[in-house]
Design an enzyme around this catalytic site. Sequence first.
Site, PDB file in Angstrom:
ATOM      1  N   VAL A  70     -27.373  14.376  14.211  1.00  0.00           N
ATOM      2  CA  VAL A  70     -26.166  15.011  14.563  1.00  0.00           C
ATOM      3  C   VAL A  70     -26.581  16.536  15.046  1.00  0.00           C
ATOM      4  CG1 VAL A  70     -25.023  13.678  12.848  1.00  0.00           C
ATOM      5  CG2 VAL A  70     -25.968  15.853  12.164  1.00  0.00           C
ATOM      6  N   GLU A  85     -32.203   5.292  10.948  1.00  0.00           N
ATOM      7  CA  GLU A  85     -31.951   5.710   9.719  1.00  0.00           C
ATOM      8  C   GLU A  85     -30.832   4.915   9.123  1.00  0.00           C
ATOM      9  OE1 GLU A  85     -31.185   9.869   9.326  1.00  0.00           O
ATOM     10  OE2 GLU A  85     -31.365   9.642   7.275  1.00  0.00           O
ATOM     11  N   CYS A 136     -35.648  11.170   9.897  1.00  0.00           N
ATOM     12  CA  CYS A 136     -34.719  12.430  10.623  1.00  0.00           C
ATOM     13  C   CYS A 136     -35.142  13.689  10.252  1.00  0.00           C
ATOM     14  CB  CYS A 136     -33.417  11.757  10.264  1.00  0.00           C
ATOM     15  SG  CYS A 136     -32.106  12.520  11.425  1.00  0.00           S
ATOM     16  N   LYS A 174     -37.127   9.585   1.734  1.00  0.00           N
ATOM     17  CA  LYS A 174     -36.803  10.743   2.461  1.00  0.00           C
ATOM     18  C   LYS A 174     -37.100  11.925   1.604  1.00  0.00           C
ATOM     19  CE  LYS A 174     -33.709  12.716   5.667  1.00  0.00           C
ATOM     20  NZ  LYS A 174     -32.249  12.423   6.360  1.00  0.00           N
TER      21      LYS A 174
HETATM   22  C1  ACM Z   1     -30.452  13.337   9.203  1.00  0.00           C
HETATM   23  O1  ACM Z   1     -31.179  13.921   8.503  1.00  0.00           O
HETATM   24  N1  ACM Z   1     -29.878  12.302   9.179  1.00  0.00           N
HETATM   25  C2  ACM Z   1     -29.824  14.514  10.177  1.00  0.00           C
END
Ligand code: ACM
Length: 265
Positions: free
Chosen positions: A169, A38, A142, A109
């Site tokens: 993370v 990402e 992510c 996203k």
């Molecule tokens: C994330 O969505 N970068 C944790």
Amino acid sequence: MRAALLQLEPSFGSVERNVARAAELIASLEADLFVLPELFPSGYSFAARAEVERMAEPADDGPTFAALAEQARRKRAWICYGFAERAAGRYYNSANLVGPEGLAGTYRKLHLFGRETLFFTPGEAAAPVFELPIGRIGVMICFDWYFPEVARSLALRGAQVIVHPSNLVLPHCPQAMLTRSLENRVFSLTCDRTGQERNGAVEHRFIGMSQAVNPRGELLIRLGAEHEETAVVEFDPATADDKRVTQYNDLFGDRRPALYSPATL
Ligand code: ACM
């Protein structure tokens, strides 16, 4: 299908360096599908909107698209990568799928994480499934992993492989994605980044552990936590079309969607 995971360690703000590194690694590997993290051209730890504005690119223009479309053309391969997208005065945390003939499509996203919500607009279209000569490829980014509806909806629409550019993370995603693959009987390719990133007071440590998982929820490979690494895995995407769990159970046939609604809607 040969799929390559490029677990990079981007340097925040160094778009030219980060894109050149990715292009160099792609050129050095043989694969049909390359997955990158990402937001890999910019890095992740934005402190100000001006940084997003400076580094965002249109989906089909700009230095990242130019370099990776060129690699896709040369390698006759597909490349999925996350980037900060600029479109009509808005900024999205997006993933492109680029192939030998150019841009196949862009996913914005849906589920923004943490400080991403300060800078990006959430996507308004469902995560896409691309029917390619190498297989049916679904894309999510992510934190979408935390919402099992995304992987489910990709699988219900025919995805055999879920590609999953990430900047992880939290510690849970690698284990959770075993379940996302198992419960949908699909391959998943999570490509994370590594390293510690500091931009003024904004700081993140990323957990690495990029991985490929098969439709039985088994790891094909998991990379380390600390370093830039690449891996190529080989599998047959068509095996994801078999949704039988036992002789008596079919994963999708056994669903009871009328009884899940409206809680799942
Ligand atoms: C994330 O969505 N970068 C944790």
